[in-house]
Design a protein around this motif. Structure first.
Motif, PDB file in Angstrom:
ATOM      1  N   THR A  42       1.483   1.720  -7.398  1.00 30.42           N
ATOM      2  CA  THR A  42       1.094   2.762  -8.349  1.00 30.42           C
ATOM      3  C   THR A  42      -0.156   2.341  -9.122  1.00 30.42           C
ATOM      4  O   THR A  42      -0.680   3.098  -9.928  1.00 30.42           O
TER       5      THR A  42
ATOM      6  N   CYS B  62       0.819  -1.220   0.000  1.00 23.71           N
ATOM      7  CA  CYS B  62       0.000   0.000   0.000  1.00 23.71           C
ATOM      8  C   CYS B  62       0.849   1.266   0.000  1.00 23.71           C
ATOM      9  O   CYS B  62       0.401   2.323  -0.437  1.00 23.71           O
ATOM     10  N   LEU B  63       2.073   1.155   0.474  1.00 25.03           N
ATOM     11  CA  LEU B  63       2.953   2.317   0.525  1.00 25.03           C
ATOM     12  C   LEU B  63       3.566   2.641  -0.831  1.00 25.03           C
ATOM     13  O   LEU B  63       3.858   3.804  -1.130  1.00 25.03           O
ATOM     14  N   THR B  64       3.782   1.621  -1.660  1.00 24.10           N
ATOM     15  CA  THR B  64       4.533   1.821  -2.901  1.00 24.10           C
ATOM     16  C   THR B  64       3.721   1.595  -4.167  1.00 24.10           C
ATOM     17  O   THR B  64       4.203   1.881  -5.261  1.00 24.10           O
TER      18      THR B  64
ATOM     19  N   ASN C 147      -1.664   7.192  -0.224  1.00 24.22           N
ATOM     20  CA  ASN C 147      -0.811   7.023  -1.393  1.00 24.22           C
ATOM     21  C   ASN C 147      -1.392   7.834  -2.546  1.00 24.22           C
ATOM     22  O   ASN C 147      -2.477   7.536  -3.045  1.00 24.22           O
TER      23      ASN C 147
ATOM     24  N   ALA D 179      -3.305   3.076   1.876  1.00 25.75           N
ATOM     25  CA  ALA D 179      -3.594   3.273   0.457  1.00 25.75           C
ATOM     26  C   ALA D 179      -4.226   4.639   0.210  1.00 25.75           C
ATOM     27  O   ALA D 179      -3.948   5.289  -0.800  1.00 25.75           O
TER      28      ALA D 179
END
Length: 478
Positions: free
Chosen positions: A433, A429-431, A465, A462
């Protein structure tokens, strides 16, 4: 009244629906158009040696000839690097946004790329148009030294730069190397040596690390040139200030060339220890297996290395370095040379962690080859990685569905909590795209109710993000 009384609510809804479909289609079309790659920023386009007409056609179709890519290369940079015809170079230079002193990759102007290609004629044209020849790039290279470090041996190029202000005796890179040291790996004879000696430089000079011209020449691996230096009295066995001898520098090679058995054999003939550990415990073999080896050279170095499992001060052996930064051929070469895992010297899981350290999804096939080699040597590839992570965590963080599928086939725990308190889903969820990896993780059992040590759910992360905030994330709600 704008609508007639016959314009019913149902009609309004249908019309609105059609409008939204058209709007969505239009937006999608605009996005698709916006996402079309700029061919002028593609190095492969320039490698194909396009004509001026082809370049103009790309500009006419909307490709921006002044844009910089993510690495700060633009069309004229690539055109110079790939040796495009002068009519293209001149045309691109006339366009607004391509100033003669425009900064590109590594704070280099166009004159740097012209020098990189030994294009003296265009260096002169750029200079006549106002190019600043005194700029130093962000790695500390003057134009003179950049020409040297990229292997230019055209004396006329150096004569021109010196005539117009370059001073070889006062220009050094961040390592304290001058032009003669930097060009030493590419020398075939003494002509350019004599030229720079007239400016006060010498191959016996040393950089900040104590490396002389002999060490730099070892990078190039020209056996005859090295023989000549030693015949003239150069100490072939000298060691720099950090404990490296010619073997270390020969193992480094250059971007243009990978040294083979010939240069290592010569250095041994000179009496060098080819398994000498420098002040950090690094041997030539450890350097050589990081993606710059040839089979015969690797076999020779390994054959003259007393302990293939010797560790440097970071706890890495040659195999660790090959797994982290080398090619499958480097790993196989060490195995062929007799390497075996030695639990008495290091924990086997450290090999797996080394392999994980530089994982990239684009190199997944190479990763799988290395995994199979480790397994064949009895190393368990399913051990925990650094910080109590699993392959699931790494696949989630790198957004690699291939690695995630590999982890699933190993029957690893999908909700493994790392020492940092993170599950693979939380990491993803942090990275992320896109939703691909998140959807996949949830589909195979990732727990959406698991929280971080700060009480954040996957849905919370998320929503923070920026790449996901406009998407439907309801499937992540606990």
């Amino acid at each position: 009244m704008f609508f007639s009384t016959s314009f019913t609510s149902k009609t309004m809804k249908n019309t609105f629906g059609i409008f939204m479909v058209l709007l969505t289609s239009c937006s999608a079309g605009l996005r698709a158009h916006a996402q079309e790659p700029n061919q002028l920023l593609d190095r492969e386009f320039w490698k194909s040696q396009p004509s001026l007409q082809m370049v103009q056609d790309r500009i006419q179709s909307g490709d921006d000839p002044t844009a910089l890519n993510q690495y700060d290369f633009d069309a004229l940079s690539w055109a110079l690097i790939e040796d495009a015809p002068v009519d293209i170079l001149r045309h691109l230079l006339t366009l607004e946004g391509n100033d003669v002193n425009k900064l590109t990759h590594d704070a280099r102007t166009y004159v740097f790329w012209a020098a990189y290609r030994d294009n003296l004629a265009f260096v002169q044209e750029l200079h006549a148009l106002g190019a600043d020849l005194s700029i130093v790039d962000e790695h500390g290279y003057s134009l003179l030294n950049f020409a040297a470090v990229t292997g230019q041996t055209n004396k006329e190029l150096y004569q021109y730069l010196i005539k117009h202000g370059a001073d070889p005796s006062r220009e050094f890179n961040h390592d304290g190397a001058h032009a003669l040291l930097l060009v030493a790996p590419f020398l075939q004879d003494g002509d350019l040596v004599q030229f720079f000696e007239e400016s006060g430089l010498s191959l016996s000079d040393k950089d900040k690390h104590g490396a002389s011209g002999f060490h730099y020449a070892c990078k190039g691996g020209n056996v005859e040139f090295l023989r000549g230096l030693v015949a003239e009295g150069t100490d072939g066995g000298s060691v720099d200030h950090v404990g490296r001898n010619g073997g270390h520098y020969a193992a480094m090679s250059t971007r243009r060339r990978t040294n083979g058995v010939e240069v290592f054999s010569l250095l041994r003939e000179f009496g060098l220890r080819l398994d000498l550990a420098d002040d950090e415990g690094v041997t030539p073999l450890m350097i050589y297996v990081q993606g710059k080896s040839e089979p015969d050279g690797l076999a020779f170095l390994a054959g003259h290395t007393e302990n293939l499992n010797a560790l440097d001060k970071s706890g890495y052996s040659a195999m660790h370095h090959a797994l982290a930064s080398g090619n499958p051929e480097d790993v196989q070469g060490l195995i062929d040379a007799g390497w075996k895992s030695n639990p008495a010297m290091f924990k086997p899981e450290s090999l797996v962690r080394a392999l994980a350290s530089n994982y990239a999804s684009k190199n997944h096939d190479a990763f799988m080859s290395k995994i199979q080699m480790l397994r064949a040597e009895g190393v368990n590839s399913n051990q925990l990685l650094e910080g109590g992570e699993s392959w699931f965590h790494l696949g989630a963080r790198t957004q690699s569905l291939e690695l995630l599928r590999f982890a699933a086939l190993q029957r690893l725990e999908i909700n493994q909590v790392s020492e940092a308190g993170m599950t693979p889903l939380l990491e993803a969820c942090l990275t992320a795209t896109s939703l691909d990896v998140l959807n996949w993780l949830v589909s195979v059992g990732a727990d959406v109710e698991q929280t971080t040590p700060f009480g954040e759910t996957a849905h919370d992360l998320a929503m923070e993000n920026e790449a996901l905030v406009s998407m439907n994330l309801d499937f992540l709600k606990p």
